[in-house]
Design a protein around this motif. Structure first.
Motif, PDB file in Angstrom:
ATOM      1  N   PHE A 171       0.844  -1.188   0.000  1.00 10.14           N
ATOM      2  CA  PHE A 171       0.000   0.000   0.000  1.00 10.14           C
ATOM      3  C   PHE A 171       0.881   1.240   0.000  1.00 10.14           C
ATOM      4  O   PHE A 171       1.801   1.350   0.811  1.00 10.14           O
ATOM      5  CB  PHE A 171      -0.877   0.036   1.253  1.00 10.14           C
ATOM      6  CG  PHE A 171      -1.881  -1.084   1.340  1.00 10.14           C
ATOM      7  CD1 PHE A 171      -3.155  -0.921   0.843  1.00 10.14           C
ATOM      8  CD2 PHE A 171      -1.537  -2.285   1.929  1.00 10.14           C
ATOM      9  CE1 PHE A 171      -4.082  -1.944   0.934  1.00 10.14           C
ATOM     10  CE2 PHE A 171      -2.454  -3.316   2.034  1.00 10.14           C
ATOM     11  CZ  PHE A 171      -3.734  -3.148   1.526  1.00 10.14           C
ATOM     12  N   SER A 172       0.591   2.170  -0.903  1.00 14.70           N
ATOM     13  CA  SER A 172       1.331   3.431  -0.944  1.00 14.70           C
ATOM     14  C   SER A 172       0.348   4.591  -1.026  1.00 14.70           C
ATOM     15  O   SER A 172      -0.822   4.405  -1.339  1.00 14.70           O
ATOM     16  CB  SER A 172       2.288   3.464  -2.141  1.00 14.70           C
ATOM     17  OG  SER A 172       1.565   3.498  -3.354  1.00 14.70           O
TER      18      SER A 172
ATOM     19  N   LEU B 290       3.176  -3.064   3.985  1.00 16.29           N
ATOM     20  CA  LEU B 290       3.232  -4.319   3.246  1.00 16.29           C
ATOM     21  C   LEU B 290       2.520  -5.381   4.067  1.00 16.29           C
ATOM     22  O   LEU B 290       2.840  -5.583   5.242  1.00 16.29           O
ATOM     23  CB  LEU B 290       4.679  -4.756   3.002  1.00 16.29           C
ATOM     24  CG  LEU B 290       4.857  -6.126   2.338  1.00 16.29           C
ATOM     25  CD1 LEU B 290       4.407  -6.095   0.877  1.00 16.29           C
ATOM     26  CD2 LEU B 290       6.310  -6.581   2.435  1.00 16.29           C
ATOM     27  N   LEU B 291       1.534  -6.032   3.451  1.00 14.36           N
ATOM     28  CA  LEU B 291       0.844  -7.154   4.078  1.00 14.36           C
ATOM     29  C   LEU B 291       1.156  -8.396   3.263  1.00 14.36           C
ATOM     30  O   LEU B 291       1.036  -8.381   2.034  1.00 14.36           O
ATOM     31  CB  LEU B 291      -0.667  -6.933   4.106  1.00 14.36           C
ATOM     32  CG  LEU B 291      -1.183  -5.680   4.805  1.00 14.36           C
ATOM     33  CD1 LEU B 291      -2.710  -5.639   4.755  1.00 14.36           C
ATOM     34  CD2 LEU B 291      -0.710  -5.619   6.236  1.00 14.36           C
TER      35      LEU B 291
ATOM     36  N   ARG C 293       3.017  -8.062   8.618  1.00 13.18           N
ATOM     37  CA  ARG C 293       2.596  -6.669   8.412  1.00 13.18           C
ATOM     38  C   ARG C 293       3.797  -5.797   8.740  1.00 13.18           C
ATOM     39  O   ARG C 293       4.279  -5.794   9.861  1.00 13.18           O
ATOM     40  CB  ARG C 293       1.423  -6.333   9.340  1.00 13.18           C
ATOM     41  CG  ARG C 293       0.977  -4.873   9.250  1.00 13.18           C
ATOM     42  CD  ARG C 293      -0.186  -4.621  10.180  1.00 13.18           C
ATOM     43  NE  ARG C 293      -1.375  -5.307   9.720  1.00 13.18           N
ATOM     44  CZ  ARG C 293      -2.418  -4.700   9.139  1.00 13.18           C
ATOM     45  NH1 ARG C 293      -2.418  -3.395   8.979  1.00 13.18           N
ATOM     46  NH2 ARG C 293      -3.448  -5.399   8.741  1.00 13.18           N
ATOM     47  N   LYS C 294       4.274  -5.077   7.742  1.00 15.97           N
ATOM     48  CA  LYS C 294       5.390  -4.140   7.940  1.00 15.97           C
ATOM     49  C   LYS C 294       4.893  -2.751   7.558  1.00 15.97           C
ATOM     50  O   LYS C 294       4.319  -2.567   6.488  1.00 15.97           O
ATOM     51  CB  LYS C 294       6.597  -4.517   7.087  1.00 15.97           C
ATOM     52  CG  LYS C 294       7.257  -5.833   7.480  1.00 15.97           C
ATOM     53  CD  LYS C 294       7.785  -5.863   8.897  1.00 15.97           C
ATOM     54  CE  LYS C 294       8.979  -4.984   9.070  1.00 15.97           C
ATOM     55  NZ  LYS C 294       9.510  -4.989  10.428  1.00 15.97           N
ATOM     56  N   VAL C 295       5.166  -1.805   8.431  1.00 14.41           N
ATOM     57  CA  VAL C 295       4.709  -0.436   8.218  1.00 14.41           C
ATOM     58  C   VAL C 295       5.904   0.496   8.219  1.00 14.41           C
ATOM     59  O   VAL C 295       6.753   0.421   9.097  1.00 14.41           O
ATOM     60  CB  VAL C 295       3.712  -0.019   9.326  1.00 14.41           C
ATOM     61  CG1 VAL C 295       3.215   1.406   9.099  1.00 14.41           C
ATOM     62  CG2 VAL C 295       2.550  -0.991   9.388  1.00 14.41           C
ATOM     63  N   ARG C 296       5.964   1.351   7.214  1.00 14.33           N
ATOM     64  CA  ARG C 296       6.983   2.388   7.024  1.00 14.33           C
ATOM     65  C   ARG C 296       8.389   1.846   6.862  1.00 14.33           C
ATOM     66  O   ARG C 296       8.842   1.679   5.765  1.00 14.33           O
ATOM     67  CB  ARG C 296       6.922   3.428   8.127  1.00 14.33           C
ATOM     68  CG  ARG C 296       5.672   4.304   8.015  1.00 14.33           C
ATOM     69  CD  ARG C 296       5.750   5.500   8.845  1.00 14.33           C
ATOM     70  NE  ARG C 296       5.742   6.842   8.434  1.00 14.33           N
ATOM     71  CZ  ARG C 296       5.853   7.435   7.257  1.00 14.33           C
ATOM     72  NH1 ARG C 296       6.060   6.762   6.202  1.00 14.33           N
ATOM     73  NH2 ARG C 296       5.786   8.710   7.114  1.00 14.33           N
ATOM     74  N   LEU C 297       9.083   1.559   7.934  1.00 16.37           N
ATOM     75  CA  LEU C 297      10.475   1.152   7.825  1.00 16.37           C
ATOM     76  C   LEU C 297      10.576  -0.356   7.679  1.00 16.37           C
ATOM     77  O   LEU C 297      10.159  -1.098   8.570  1.00 16.37           O
ATOM     78  CB  LEU C 297      11.251   1.611   9.059  1.00 16.37           C
ATOM     79  CG  LEU C 297      11.202   3.113   9.327  1.00 16.37           C
ATOM     80  CD1 LEU C 297      11.879   3.427  10.639  1.00 16.37           C
ATOM     81  CD2 LEU C 297      11.836   3.882   8.191  1.00 16.37           C
ATOM     82  N   MET C 298      11.113  -0.787   6.558  1.00 19.94           N
ATOM     83  CA  MET C 298      11.285  -2.218   6.332  1.00 19.94           C
ATOM     84  C   MET C 298      12.549  -2.440   5.525  1.00 19.94           C
ATOM     85  O   MET C 298      12.759  -1.816   4.503  1.00 19.94           O
ATOM     86  CB  MET C 298      10.059  -2.819   5.653  1.00 19.94           C
ATOM     87  CG  MET C 298       9.642  -2.170   4.346  1.00 19.94           C
ATOM     88  SD  MET C 298       8.075  -2.778   3.734  1.00 19.94           S
ATOM     89  CE  MET C 298       6.941  -1.541   4.336  1.00 19.94           C
TER      90      MET C 298
END
Length: 104
Positions: A20-21, A71-72, A82-87
């Motif tokens: 998702f962006s 990212l899911l 589930r990763k949000v922002r910093l990955m």
């Protein structure tokens, strides 16, 4: 693609990654090609989907996405990661590798 189609795809496919962006998000644009390349090169059986949340209203709430990028990763219809922002790309690879090898 609409919300119902995405939900159906997640339940029908063995593995799906949804990125998702949001508009005007520099991190989103810089990270997406790297994340997409990771799935193409290391996890080709995972279906990669890019969703622009401004183009599909309501998707954020439906999937609990409140920051971008998110990212899911789903395996067999269940949310695995589930990763949000910093990955980090290596971190993603490490987390996905084991279940991917077990399923595929």
């Amino acid at each position: 693609m609409n919300i119902e189609a995405l939900k159906k795809l997640i339940t029908q496919e063995t593995a799906v990654a949804v990125y998702f962006s949001s508009p005007h998000c520099g991190v989103c644009e810089a990270l997406r090609p790297k994340v997409e390349a990771l799935f193409i090169e290391k996890f080709p059986a995972v279906r990669f989907i890019h969703i622009k949340i401004d183009k599909l209203l309501g998707i954020s709430g439906e999937f609990g996405v409140f920051a971008a990028p998110t990212l899911l990763v789903f395996f067999e219809g269940k949310e695995f990661l589930r990763k949000v922002r910093l990955m980090g790309i290596q971190e993603l690879q490490d987390k996905i590798e084991r279940p991917y090898k077990m399923i595929f």
